[in-house]
Design an enzyme around this catalytic site. Structure first.
Site, short mmCIF file in Angstrom:
data_model
loop_
_atom_site.label_atom_id
_atom_site.label_comp_id
_atom_site.label_asym_id
_atom_site.label_seq_id
_atom_site.Cartn_x
_atom_site.Cartn_y
_atom_site.Cartn_z
N GLU A 76 -2.22 -4.78 8.99
CA GLU A 76 -2.82 -4.96 10.39
C GLU A 76 -1.80 -5.70 11.26
O GLU A 76 -1.28 -5.27 12.51
CB GLU A 76 -3.98 -5.59 10.36
CG GLU A 76 -4.63 -5.84 11.69
CD GLU A 76 -5.34 -4.45 12.35
OE1 GLU A 76 -5.33 -3.62 11.65
OE2 GLU A 76 -5.86 -4.67 13.43
N ASP A 77 -1.28 -6.80 10.76
CA ASP A 77 -0.46 -7.63 11.78
C ASP A 77 1.10 -7.53 11.19
O ASP A 77 1.84 -8.07 11.97
CB ASP A 77 -0.91 -9.03 11.45
CG ASP A 77 -2.16 -9.40 12.05
OD1 ASP A 77 -2.86 -8.25 12.61
OD2 ASP A 77 -2.55 -10.62 11.87
#
Ligand code: MN
Length: 702
Positions: A76-77
Site C-alpha cells: 500500500e505505502d
C-alpha cells in the site's frame, strides 16, 4: 535491546527458530521499504508494523501472520508489488499482505454502505484466509491506540468506523478482549467528555463496591473449597462503552448498572463447571429465568460458558459466569485462541489456517445440527449488523431485510412483480396485515393478484429502499397513464372548439410543438395537460397556430383575446387589464391565471418557464376587466353620486364601492370599475380627477 529482538525472544517461546528468523527478515525488509517514512507521532514508520506484530504475538499467532503483519503496509505505502513479496517470503505471506491491503482500501463510511458489498468482500477475505482479518484487526488496534496523533476530524471518522465495523467483527470472531479495547478507545475518541465522565464515576463507585466485592468473592471461594473444588474467582467490571450503551439503550441510570456485581469462576474441566453451578446455587438463591447454558449450546462465535444470576446478601444481584480455562481463552481471543491452543500443545502450526476454517465450518455445522440455522445467521450477521431481520420464503429460502420490514418489503425483495401485484400475505401460515413488521424466523408468503397495483399507502410503512423505489416508480407510471388519458380528453375538447380535430393536425406540427417544450413524445405533452401543468387551451392554440395566419408567432408570447372563458382566470391580487404587461401562471389543477408582470405574488416564479409563460394581449381583445381604484377626496355631500356620474361619463361601470373615513375632512373610497383596457382606464381616471376635492387616485395592485 532493539525492539525486534525483544519480540524475537518472546516469539521463541512458542515458535521454531527458523520461523522467528523469517519474521526478523520480514521486519528488516519492512524497515528498508518504509525507510524515510514517519508516523504522525514522529516515530519511524516501521514501529507500526512491529507493534502490529506484537499484538499478534500476544495472541500467539503463527509465523506467517506475523510476517504479514510486518509487511502489511508495504504494498500500500511503498509501491513494492505483491510478486516481489511472493519471491521473498512465499505466496501465502504475499497473499495475506495483499488481502490486508485490499481491506485497507475499503472505506466503511457508513453502516449502510458497509452492509451489502463490503461485508461480502470481508466475508470472502475471511473465507480465503481468516488471518487476513486478524492482521487487519491488529493493525486497526494499534492505529486506535495511537489515535491521539491524528487530527480531530480524522480520528473521529476512524473511531466511528471502528465502533461500527471493526468492534462488531472482533465480536463476531469471539475476540472479546480486542472488541472491548476497540470500543473503549473508539468511545473515548468519539465522545471524550462522556467517556471521561463515566470513567470518573466508575472510579468513585469502585471505592464503595470494593468491600462488597471482596465479601462475595470470599464466600464464593470458601464455598468451592468446602466442596473440594479448585477455581479462580474474579470480580468483573463492565467496560466504559458497555456502560454507556446500557445507559443510552436501556435508559438505565448509572447506579442501576453499577449495582450489579459480576464474577467469573474459571475451573479446569467442563464437569467442574456444572458442579460449581450447583454449589453457587445453594449458596445464593438463583434468579429464575436467568440461567443460560452456553456450554451445551455455544454461541455462534464459539463462546462457551455458564451464566447465572443470584440474589446475594441484602438482595444484591450477582451475575456469575462459570467456564473452563480453555473456554476463557476462547472467550477472550476468539478465533485467535485456536493458534494459541494448538501451538501450546506442541502441535505444528502449519495447519492453523486449515483449523481456523474448520472452526468456522464447525460453527456452521453446529448451528445446523441444532436445527436452527436461523440462529446461526442471526448471530453471525445480527451481531455484526444488528439492524436486520431474517425471514423465510415458503420454500425455505432466507431473505435478509432491514429491521422493521413488512410483508411488502419482503414481496419486493422476492421480485418487483411480486411486490407490484401483492394484495395480501400470510405470516407463519396465517393471514396478516401487509403493514405488520416482520420478525426474524417468520415464514412469509405473499398473495398476488394479476392486475393488482401498488397502494400509495404502502409508502407509509415500507422500510427497504428497494420497495420504496419500486412503489414510487409504479405509482408514477400509474399516474402517468391516467394523466395521459385525461390530458387527451381535455385537448380533444378544446380542439373541437377550434374546429380542428387532433387527427387533422400534421405530425410535423406536433413535433414542432414538442420541440418547443423540449419533450420527446406526444404522451408527455398529454400527461402535462392531464396533470394541470399545462393548459389544454394553450397547447391547442400552439397546435393550430401555424394554420392561422393572424395568430402571432408561436415563439412569441401567447396572445390573450379575452374570450377564453373558464380556462383563463385573471388574478384577483393584481387585476390585470389589457395593455398591462402580463404573464400567465400555470398552476397545477387550476389552469392558467393571468397576473401583472410586476405582481408580487409571482415574483419568485416569474422566470420559471414551467410555471409561468409570457403573455400578450391580442389586438382585438374583447371584454370588461375589473380594476380597483383608491381615491382620496374631501368629504362632501353626494360623493357617491359624483363618483358614479364621472365613471359613467367615461363609459365605465362601477362594480363595487367601499368607503372609510380617514378623519372628518378626507374620505378614502375603494372603487372597483370595469373597463376595456388601459386607455379606457386612463379616461375614467381623468374624468374622476375633475371632481372637486379629489386629492389622489391610485390603482390598487399587488
Ligand atoms: Mn497499518
Amino acid at each position: 535491546m532493539p525492539a525486534i529482538d525483544v519480540l524475537a525472544e518472546r516469539l521463541s517461546s512458542y515458535l521454531a527458530a527458523d520461523q522467528v528468523n523469517q519474521i526478523r527478515r520480514a521486519y528488516f525488509y519492512a524497515e528498508q521499504a518504509h525507510d524515510g517514512q514517519r508516523r504522525r507521532s514522529g516515530e519511524a514508520y516501521v514501529t507500526h508494523p512491529l507493534a502490529v506484530a506484537n499484538i499478534l504475538a500476544d495472541m500467539h499467532m503463527d509465523h506467517q501472520s506475523l510476517m504479514a503483519a510486518m509487511l502489511h503496509d508495504v504494498i500500500e505505502d511503498t509501491g513494492i508489488p505483491k510478486d516481489a513479496l511472493a519471491n521473498q517470503f512465499g505466496e501465502t505471506v504475499a497473499e495475506l499482505v495483499d488481502g490486508v491491503s485490499k481491506l485497507t482500501q475499503m472505506k466503511f463510511e457508513t453502516k449502510a454502505e458497509a452492509q451489502a458489498e463490503n461485508f461480502q468482500k470481508m466475508a470472502m477475505a475471511m473465507a480465503r484466509d481468516i488471518r487476513v482479518i486478524l492482521v487487519k484487526l491488529a493493525d486497526r488496534l494499534h492505529n486506535m491506540r495511537t489515535l491521539d496523533a491524528m487530527p480531530h476530524e480524522k480520528s473521529r471518522r476512524i473511531a466511528k468506523e471502528t465502533l461500527e465495523i471493526y468492534a462488531p467483527i472482533a465480536n463476531r470472531l469471539g475476540m472479546h478482549n480486542m472488541r472491548v479495547e476497540f470500543e473503549d478507545l473508539g468511545f473515548k475518541a468519539m465522545y471524550p467528555m462522556r467517556s471521561e465522565r463515566i470513567r470518573a464515576a466508575v472510579r468513585r463507585a469502585r471505592g464503595n463496591r470494593n468491600e462488597i466485592v471482596e465479601k462475595i468473592e470470599q464466600s464464593l471461594l470458601n464455598c468451592l473449597r468446602n466442596e473440594g473444588m479448585e477455581g479462580d474467582v474474579k470480580g468483573r467490571e463492565k467496560h466504559l462503552y458497555s456502560i454507556y450503551k446500557k445507559m443510552r439503550g436501556k435508559r438505565k441510570a448509572f447506579n442501576e448498572i453499577m449495582d450489579v456485581y459480576a464474577f467469573r469462576i474459571v475451573v479446569d474441566k467442563v464437569d467442574t463447571c456444572y458442579r460449581v453451578l450447583g454449589v453457587v446455587h445453594s449458596l445464593y438463591k438463583p434468579l429464575p429465568g436467568r440461567f443460560k447454558d452456553y456450554i451445551a449450546i455455544p454461541k455462534a462465535n464459539g463462546y462457551q460458558s455458564l451464566h447465572t444470576t443470584l440474589f446475594g446478601m441484602h438482595g444484591v444481584p450477582i451475575e456469575i459466569q462459570i467456564r473452563t480455562r480453555e473456554m476463557e481463552e476462547m472467550a477472550n481471543n476468539g478465533i485467535a485462541a485456536h493458534w494459541l491452543y494448538k501451538s501450546s500443545e506442541g502441535e505444528p502450526v502449519q495447519n492453523s489456517h486449515a483449523r481456523a476454517r474448520q472452526w468456522v465450518k464447525g460453527v456452521l455445522e453446529m448451528q445446523q445440527r441444532a436445527g436452527n440455522s436461523l440462529e446461526f445467521i442471526e448471530s453471525v450477521k445480527i451481531d455484526l449488523f444488528p439492524d436486520e431481520v431474517y425471514v423465510f420464503t415458503p420454500k425455505g429460502g432466507i431473505m435478509e431485510l432491514p429491521k422493521g420490514s413488512t410483508a411488502v418489503d419482503f414481496a419486493y425483495a422476492v421480485h418487483t412483480d411480486v411486490g407490484n401485484t401483492c394484495i395480501a400475505c400470510r405470516v407463519n401460515r396465517r393471514l396478516a396485515p401487509l403493514s405488520q413488521a416482520l420478525e426474524s424466523g417468520s415464514t412469509v408468503e405473499i398473495v398476488t393478484a394479476p392486475g393488482a397495483r401498488p397502494n400509495p399507502a404502502w409508502l407509509n410503512f415500507v422500510v427497504s429502499g428497494k420497495a420504496r423505489t419500486h412503489i414510487r416508480h409504479a405509482l408514477k407510471q400509474q399516474r402517468r397513464s391516467e394523466s395521459i388519458n385525461l390530458g387527451e380528453r381535455l385537448l380533444h375538447k378544446v380542439l373541437a372548439g377550434f374546429e380542428t380535430p387532433l387527427e387533422s393536425i400534421p405530425d410535423e406540427r406536433i413535433q414542432q410543438v414538442l420541440d418547443e417544450y423540449h419533450m420527446e413524445v406526444f404522451e408527455d405533452l398529454l400527461e402535462d395537460i392531464g396533470l394541470g401543468n399545462r393548459m389544454a387551451y394553450v397547447i391547442a392554440r400552439r397546435l393550430v397556430a401555424s394554420e392561422e395566419e393572424e395568430t402571432p408567432a408561436v415563439e412569441g408570447p401567447l396572445a390573450i383575446r379575452g374570450t377564453e372563458g373558464l380556462v383563463l382566470n385573471y388574478a384577483k391580487c393584481c387585476t390585470p387589464i389589457p395593455g398591462d404587461p402580463i404573464v400567465g401562471h400555470l398552476s397545477a389543477g387550476k389552469g392558467m391565471v393571468v397576473h401583472l408582470e410586476s405582481c408580487r405574488n409571482i415574483s419568485e416564479i416569474r422566470n420559471n418557464p414551467d410555471k409561468c409563460i409570457q403573455l400578450s394581449w391580442s389586438k382585438d381583445v374583447a371584454g370588461e376587466f375589473n380594476v380597483e381604484l383608491r381615491i382620496e377626496l374631501e368629504h362632501q355631500r353626494g360623493l357617491i353620486a359624483l363618483l358614479a356620474g364621472s365613471v359613467n361619463a367615461a363609459d365605465g361601470n362601477i362594480e363595487k364601492i367601499g368607503m372609510d373615513e380617514r378623519d372628518g375632512r378626507i374620505s378614502v373610497v375603494q372603487l372597483v370599475v370595469s373597463v376595456h383596457d388601459r386607455v379606457h382606464l386612463a379616461r375614467v381616471i381623468r374624468k374622476l380627477r375633475t371632481i372637486k376635492g379629489v386629492t389622489r387616485i391610485t390603482r390598487v395592485k399587488a
